[in-house]
Design a protein around this motif. Structure first.
Motif, PDB file in Angstrom:
ATOM      1  N   THR B 452       0.823  -1.211   0.000  1.00  0.00           N
ATOM      2  CA  THR B 452       0.000   0.000   0.000  1.00  0.00           C
ATOM      3  C   THR B 452       0.853   1.256   0.000  1.00  0.00           C
ATOM      4  O   THR B 452       0.582   2.213  -0.721  1.00  0.00           O
ATOM      5  N   VAL B 453       1.901   1.247   0.821  1.00  0.00           N
ATOM      6  CA  VAL B 453       2.704   2.448   0.994  1.00  0.00           C
ATOM      7  C   VAL B 453       3.626   2.689  -0.206  1.00  0.00           C
ATOM      8  O   VAL B 453       3.885   3.819  -0.578  1.00  0.00           O
ATOM      9  N   LEU B 454       4.114   1.610  -0.821  1.00  0.00           N
ATOM     10  CA  LEU B 454       5.149   1.789  -1.846  1.00  0.00           C
ATOM     11  C   LEU B 454       4.670   1.777  -3.292  1.00  0.00           C
ATOM     12  O   LEU B 454       5.373   2.266  -4.174  1.00  0.00           O
ATOM     13  N   ILE B 455       3.476   1.259  -3.563  1.00  0.00           N
ATOM     14  CA  ILE B 455       3.078   1.077  -4.969  1.00  0.00           C
ATOM     15  C   ILE B 455       3.112   2.389  -5.749  1.00  0.00           C
ATOM     16  O   ILE B 455       3.653   2.458  -6.860  1.00  0.00           O
ATOM     17  N   ALA B 456       2.561   3.461  -5.130  1.00  0.00           N
ATOM     18  CA  ALA B 456       2.500   4.724  -5.858  1.00  0.00           C
ATOM     19  C   ALA B 456       3.910   5.268  -6.112  1.00  0.00           C
ATOM     20  O   ALA B 456       4.235   5.692  -7.217  1.00  0.00           O
ATOM     21  N   GLY B 457       4.752   5.236  -5.082  1.00  0.00           N
ATOM     22  CA  GLY B 457       6.100   5.776  -5.210  1.00  0.00           C
ATOM     23  C   GLY B 457       6.910   5.065  -6.276  1.00  0.00           C
ATOM     24  O   GLY B 457       7.576   5.706  -7.095  1.00  0.00           O
ATOM     25  N   VAL B 458       6.831   3.726  -6.267  1.00  0.00           N
ATOM     26  CA  VAL B 458       7.579   2.956  -7.255  1.00  0.00           C
ATOM     27  C   VAL B 458       7.081   3.286  -8.655  1.00  0.00           C
ATOM     28  O   VAL B 458       7.865   3.511  -9.587  1.00  0.00           O
ATOM     29  N   THR B 459       5.767   3.360  -8.805  1.00  0.00           N
ATOM     30  CA  THR B 459       5.187   3.702 -10.111  1.00  0.00           C
ATOM     31  C   THR B 459       5.683   5.070 -10.578  1.00  0.00           C
ATOM     32  O   THR B 459       6.093   5.239 -11.731  1.00  0.00           O
ATOM     33  N   VAL B 460       5.643   6.056  -9.679  1.00  0.00           N
ATOM     34  CA  VAL B 460       6.055   7.418 -10.036  1.00  0.00           C
ATOM     35  C   VAL B 460       7.487   7.420 -10.562  1.00  0.00           C
ATOM     36  O   VAL B 460       7.776   7.983 -11.622  1.00  0.00           O
TER      37      VAL B 460
END
Lengths: 188, 594
Positions: B452-460
């Motif tokens: 939950t915490v990392l998916i957005a950051g990694v995608t960005v």
């Protein structure tokens, strides 16, 4: 699979409530209670013809008018069909040149001293109807000279068009440029 | 800040805090199926909806069925909006005769509104019909907000319940949320906005004369509508005089209210909440900020009440408030200090590029931290024109994962994922089995929290890197140098975290951003939602472990501070390199004078 039925039906019901009943209810009540605002706060001339909205700034560049904030809307300044800011970054050379040109245009009319930022930096909407009382005061000598009016008379007019902070504390004091210029032309 | 600006800001936070308990308590009663103030009026409507849809309030779901229902509903939403956008030229309420969207833009826009992102690669007043705005976009503003809140409530039930696999009924949660919370508040807020001057009508656009006609240059076109070029290949321009302008109309206020309340952020007009018809006065401005923070703030109390200890909710709210006020302070400092390159030209004062005069500087800045700390993404000033450090604040608030109040629902459940990570790390340090709210934190909970915490950051980071090596993506940048990188980083941060605001100089209506952005929005929305529902499922089945001497109390100040630190460390470790290359380099360039 039994959840497909509620998925579709609930969507239809929400569309009726949120996309039909809700906006129509707001429209109905708004048109009844606040008709002027709901229609766009239009200003009418003496004949009752709509000649602009008090919320939508217009472009002015003649010496005899007070100038609004710069606008970065496409095709021409203050074009309501394409509300937009300049989106220029703070170190963009083109942007700094544009601001420099605007400063020069003001200096050419005899303005001295520091210039209020909002008078040379474009607004967010490109339609900002206001300038600060300081930015209006700065333009009084130019307008007075161009119209052959006394500066005192203009000062009074600007003061009369200065809106204070809302409820005495919210936002910033401001002058509506279109209304001020319409009054100068004796239209309103 | 001036004295009155302090007063205005302090008063705003007092009003916000005063709403947390009543609204939070109301939502707790509502979602636990208890009688509320509005039950006598809305109860019959609610029961009628259940009867028509064949839903039973007693029919509870396990996490898989809850997640499946959520996805299924979102597919229906997507198909309907995509359909409306592709056929709006054939549908009613189109007085301006606007044409259909291209499929790429329709895909991006439909995903954008379904995922509560409201990224807009189109200009509202030119491209969308009244039917699209009202029946398409307004409806999606409501239901995408309700989806986020429903998932958050299901996650809370996971913590609150013991030895069951049931976490509620998605259809019931959606109905209650929309009917009892979103529609009534929006109705009142929309009318208040109209009282200030926000428009609400179905008139065709109005033409008014200009007091002073304006002459401008425009590209000359041949009979086929192609731009003409001279012998050197430069575009040929001709001088045109405009004697009148067209002012767009529409049902604005009704969309404006839910746009803020549902932390959606999709403006009726291109300039969004900077447009005087969307946001006419300082009061409407503060009301819109309040609407943005209202539900995410209150949900922390709903959480506290439902897990049986309201101090747990206040601890979470404290962390959010601390980060919000801290961000506001930095932004206020940066924009007051202004741009030395502009000051050198003889201009006094603060940075006003891209800002509206009527809101005042403190009011403008408060809006910008509220809209990016939550996943709202409405803007009252153009973020692209903020000073470099000023612009880094909204960017950082988005990159932290939309937890500083956060999106309606999604902010709370992402924050709970951070809380679990904080509990786990502190458990490692003191050698105890980590527990949160009486539930043992085990491998599955940790996996789901990390995802939950990392998916957005990694995608960005990945997609921004792809953009940097794609010429068509680089060509979209509006500003040169480090600022151009900030524009692209902001675009994908905004989409992957479902914010929707932009460094808007970037020309985003090209295939690269439309298609990669669609992917980022879907990953950022559905991966955390499903992961957190999966966690709720496993938590609900666990037994309650009463607190012992070795349990870390999570409702006290030390834990709130620890949680804040964990959030900042995760954020800094993930994004510091990217931020260094964008805003920080630009700040140094600006101070260096070129």
């Amino acid at each position: 699979m039994k959840d497909i039925k509620p998925a579709i039906l609930l969507f239809v019901i929400f569309t009726i409530i949120c996309g039909g009943i809700y906006p129509l209810a707001v429209t109905g009540i708004a048109q009844a209670v606040f008709p002027k605002q709901a229609k766009g706060s239009f200003i009418a001339d003496k004949a009752g013809k709509e000649i602009g909205s008090s919320l939508i700034g217009q472009p002015f560049s003649d010496a005899k008018y007070f100038w609004p904030r710069p606008s970065a809307t496409s095709d021409f300044s203050n074009n309501p069909m394409g509300s937009s800011g300049s989106n220029s970054g703070p170190t963009n050379p083109d942007y700094l040149k544009t601001v420099g040109d605007r400063v020069k245009a003001l200096r050419d009319t005899g303005v001295t001293g520091p210039i209020p930022a909002e008078l040379v930096q474009a607004s967010g909407s490109g339609l900002d109807p206001h300038v600060s009382p300081e930015a209006a005061a700065l333009q009084i000598p130019r307008v007075a000279k161009s119209r052959g009016m006394s500066e005192d008379a203009l000062k009074k007019l600007v003061a009369a068009h200065t809106e204070g902070r809302q409820f005495g504390m919210l936002g910033d004091p401001r002058v509506n440029v279109l209304k001020l210029n319409l009054e100068l032309d004796g239209v309103k | 800040m001036e004295k009155l600006e302090w007063l205005q800001t302090a008063l705003f936070f007092l009003v916000l805090l005063a709403t947390v308990k009543p609204l939070g308590g109301f939502m707790a009663r509502l979602f636990q199926g208890e009688r509320t103030l509005l039950s006598p009026v809305l109860g019959p409507v609610e029961r009628l909806i259940y009867r028509v849809c064949g839903v039973s309030q007693e029919d509870e779901m396990d996490w898989k069925r809850y997640a499946w229902s959520m996805i299924l509903f979102n597919v229906v939403l997507f198909i309907s909006l995509f359909g409306i956008l592709m056929t709006q030229h054939l549908l009613p309420l189109n007085p301006q005769k606007v044409p259909a969207f291209t499929w790429q833009l329709a895909l991006n826009t439909a995903i954008s509104f379904v995922t509560n992102t409201n990224w807009q690669a189109y200009v509202g007043e030119q491209a969308a019909s009244y039917f699209t705005q009202m029946v398409g976009l307004t409806v999606h503003n409501f239901v995408s907000a309700a989806t986020g809140i429903s998932v958050a409530i299901a996650v809370i039930r996971g913590f609150a319940r013991r030895r069951t696999s049931q976490i509620g009924n998605f259809w019931v949660d959606m109905t209650r949320c929309t009917l009892y919370v979103l529609v009534p508040i929006s109705l009142i807020a929309a009318l208040l906005l109209v009282s200030q001057g926000a428009i609400q009508n179905f008139s065709p656009y109005k033409t008014v004369p200009l007091v002073q006609a304006i002459t401008y240059d425009t590209p000359k076109k041949d009979a086929q509508g192609n731009s003409l070029k001279d012998a050197k290949g430069n575009p040929v321009t001709e001088s045109v005089t405009a004697k009148e302008v067209t002012i767009p109309m529409g049902p604005v206020a009704s969309q404006e209210a839910i746009k803020e309340l549902g932390t959606n952020g999709g403006g009726f007009f291109n300039a969004n909440s900077a447009h005087p018809f969307e946001n006419p006065t300082p009061f409407s401005h503060l009301l819109e900020i309040l609407l943005i923070l209202l539900i995410p703030g209150a949900l922390t109390h709903t959480f506290g009440v439902m897990v049986g200890n309201s101090r747990q909710g206040w601890a979470i709210l404290g962390v959010m408030l601390f980060l919000l006020i801290g961000s506001f302070a930095v932004l206020q400092w940066a924009e007051t200090a202004g741009n030395p390159l502009v000051a050198k030209l003889g201009v006094s004062g603060v940075n006003m590029e891209g800002k509206e005069l009527r809101f005042g500087l403190a009011g403008t800045n408060l809006f910008e931290v509220a809209t990016t700390g939550t996943s709202c993404g409405a803007v009252a000033a153009m973020h692209d024109s903020l000073t470099p450090i000023g612009g880094m604040i909204p960017l950082s608030l988005i990159l932290l994962g939309e937890i500083v109040f956060g999106g309606v629902g999604s902010g709370l459940y992402t924050m709970l994922a951070f809380a679990i990570i904080a509990v786990f790390v502190s458990g490692l340090m003191i050698g105890r089995t980590p527990e949160y709210l009486g539930k043992k934190i085990e491998v599955r909970e940790m996996w789901m929290s990390i995802v939950t915490v990392l998916i957005a950051g990694v995608t960005v980071l990945i997609v921004t890197a792809v953009a940097m090596i794609t010429p068509s993506a680089v060509a979209s940048m509006a500003n040169p140098g480090a600022h151009g990188l900030s524009e692209v980083l902001y675009a994908f941060a905004s989409m992957a975290n479902n914010n929707g605001s932009a460094f808007a100089g970037l020309n985003a209506n090209v295939n690269f951003y439309n298609l990669w952005g669609s992917l980022a929005m879907m990953l950022g929305r559905y991966v955390p939602a499903v992961a957190m529902l999966a966690m709720a499922g496993s938590l609900a089945e666990k037994k309650y472990v009463p607190p012992s001497l070795g349990t870390l109390p999570t409702d006290k100040v030390p834990f709130a501070l620890w949680l804040t630190l964990v959030i900042l460390i995760v954020g800094a470790l993930t994004f510091f390199p990217a931020l260094s290359l964008g805003p920080i380099v630009e700040h140094l360039t600006m101070l260096g004078g070129n």
